[in-house]
Enzyme design. Structure first.
Site, PDB file in Angstrom:
ATOM      1  N   SER A 134       0.814  -1.212   0.000  1.00  0.00           N
ATOM      2  CA  SER A 134       0.000   0.000   0.000  1.00  0.00           C
ATOM      3  C   SER A 134       0.852   1.267   0.000  1.00  0.00           C
ATOM      4  O   SER A 134       0.357   2.345  -0.277  1.00  0.00           O
ATOM      5  CB  SER A 134      -0.951   0.008   1.205  1.00  0.00           C
ATOM      6  OG  SER A 134      -0.225   0.195   2.392  1.00  0.00           O
TER       7      SER A 134
ATOM      8  N   LYS B 105       0.228   3.989   6.481  1.00  0.00           N
ATOM      9  CA  LYS B 105      -0.434   5.000   5.630  1.00  0.00           C
ATOM     10  C   LYS B 105       0.165   6.385   5.873  1.00  0.00           C
ATOM     11  O   LYS B 105       0.771   6.637   6.905  1.00  0.00           O
ATOM     12  CB  LYS B 105      -1.934   5.061   5.951  1.00  0.00           C
ATOM     13  CG  LYS B 105      -2.737   3.811   5.584  1.00  0.00           C
ATOM     14  CD  LYS B 105      -3.027   3.747   4.119  1.00  0.00           C
ATOM     15  CE  LYS B 105      -3.950   2.560   3.789  1.00  0.00           C
ATOM     16  NZ  LYS B 105      -3.363   1.262   4.192  1.00  0.00           N
TER      17      LYS B 105
END
Lengths: 195, 195
Positions: A117, A154
């Site tokens: 990610s 993130k």
DNA sequence: CTTGAAACTGAACGATCGTTCTTTTATGTA
DNA sequence: TACATAAAAGAACGATCGTTCAGTTTCAAG
């Protein structure tokens, strides 16, 4: 008969001893290392090594190595500058990666990256992230966060609508935490070791 | 009056002392650290710390810390596993990045990446590459190489036609060295530190 | 309770530490 | 050459190191 050593050779001998034994040599051991026959000769060298910043004296006047002595890597310039001559190598500052990367040892952890990610931020699966706990994330920091019971890596971003967690991968969508958000820590460094 | 410490607290006290002073405490200093009134009580603790691998005895029977004591970071599992409880934290192995990343200190250098030719391999401008000199590159290794008078970072590949240097960026073309090729070293690790 | 083992205290000991002092050797300057 | 300065040799010293030993306390098992 041991010939006369210069400062560089002495520092190298000390460094080798320290790495091998995990402690500083005594004056008697230094006498052997430096090739002297008198301990008193060592005292002069130690004074000079203190002056040049390779050694320091602690609270009780006890000898201790500085990071300049114990460091294991040389920091050079840019890749484009290529490799230096042996003389230039000697000039380069030694540095410790531990010291460079870890500010608060008791709050710092290494985690293995599992997903992709954050791939566009140059963080690949298998990389290690150095995470510092208890640090308040700033806008744009990469964080290890628990959103709705799942831990992920993130970008931490704050906008008018609140907090948003952005992946660095076009295949995934930004997340707006619904039920809960726990920021475990802030990523301070990424480490990738090739086997 | 100092209360009784358990092993973990003693290790922590030792670690703090070692980090602060750069050396092991003497028995007298440990007596203070551990809250004993007799030096002899320290001897028992030292024996146990040697048995558990926190300390070791060198050639002359001298005490030295192991990397387990001096390391500065905890290695945990995957990001997906999140953060452990304090008890699990305690269990995690301490590790030294210096020791983990640098195999041959005298041949290892850090260089700053300047271009984006390896961007698809997750190596960005500004990253540090840990380069080991004098290692023979294997197929697929990332190397610091001088091709036709210019130093760059490339994949090292060998095929039927000879040696080829591949960038990890579609915008650049593979290189077949014409006049000369010098491999300065092999990239063993990539380090990115966020400010 | 008694008993035994382990942990700790407190004092003492030889060894070795880092320093100090005087003498000798090496090195550079006039 | 003569001289001045610094470095090293060599012996000696007090301080402190890690260890040893005998006695005390603690604590759990029988």
């Amino acid at each position: 008969m041991p010939r006369v050593m210069n400062i560089g050779e002495r520092v190298r001998a000390l460094r080798a001893f320290y790495r091998r034994e995990g402690r500083m040599p005594t004056y008697e051991e230094m006498r052997g290392l430096f090739g002297y026959r008198s301990k008193n000769a060592v005292a002069g060298v130690v004074r000079r090594l203190c002056a040049t910043g390779y050694l320091k004296r602690g609270a009780a006047g006890r000898l201790a190595p500085t990071s300049r002595l114990t460091a294991v890597t040389r920091l050079l310039g840019a890749v484009a500058a290529g490799f230096p001559s042996p003389a230039e190598e000697e000039m380069a500052d030694m540095m410790s990666l531990d010291e460079y990367l870890v500010e608060r040892p008791e709050a710092t952890f290494l985690l293995t990256v599992s997903g992709d990610s954050m791939i566009e931020a140059g963080i690949q699966p298998g990389d290690l992230v150095l995470v510092e706990k208890g640090r308040i994330p700033r806008n744009g920091d990469i964080v290890v966060a628990q959103v709705d019971d799942e831990w992920t890596l993130k970008y931490f971003r704050r906008d008018r609508e609140g907090i948003r967690l952005d992946p660095a991968n076009r295949a995934y969508a930004p997340i707006r935490p619904k039920r809960s958000l726990v920021v475990g820590g802030v990523v301070r460094a990424v480490i990738r070791k090739y086997i």
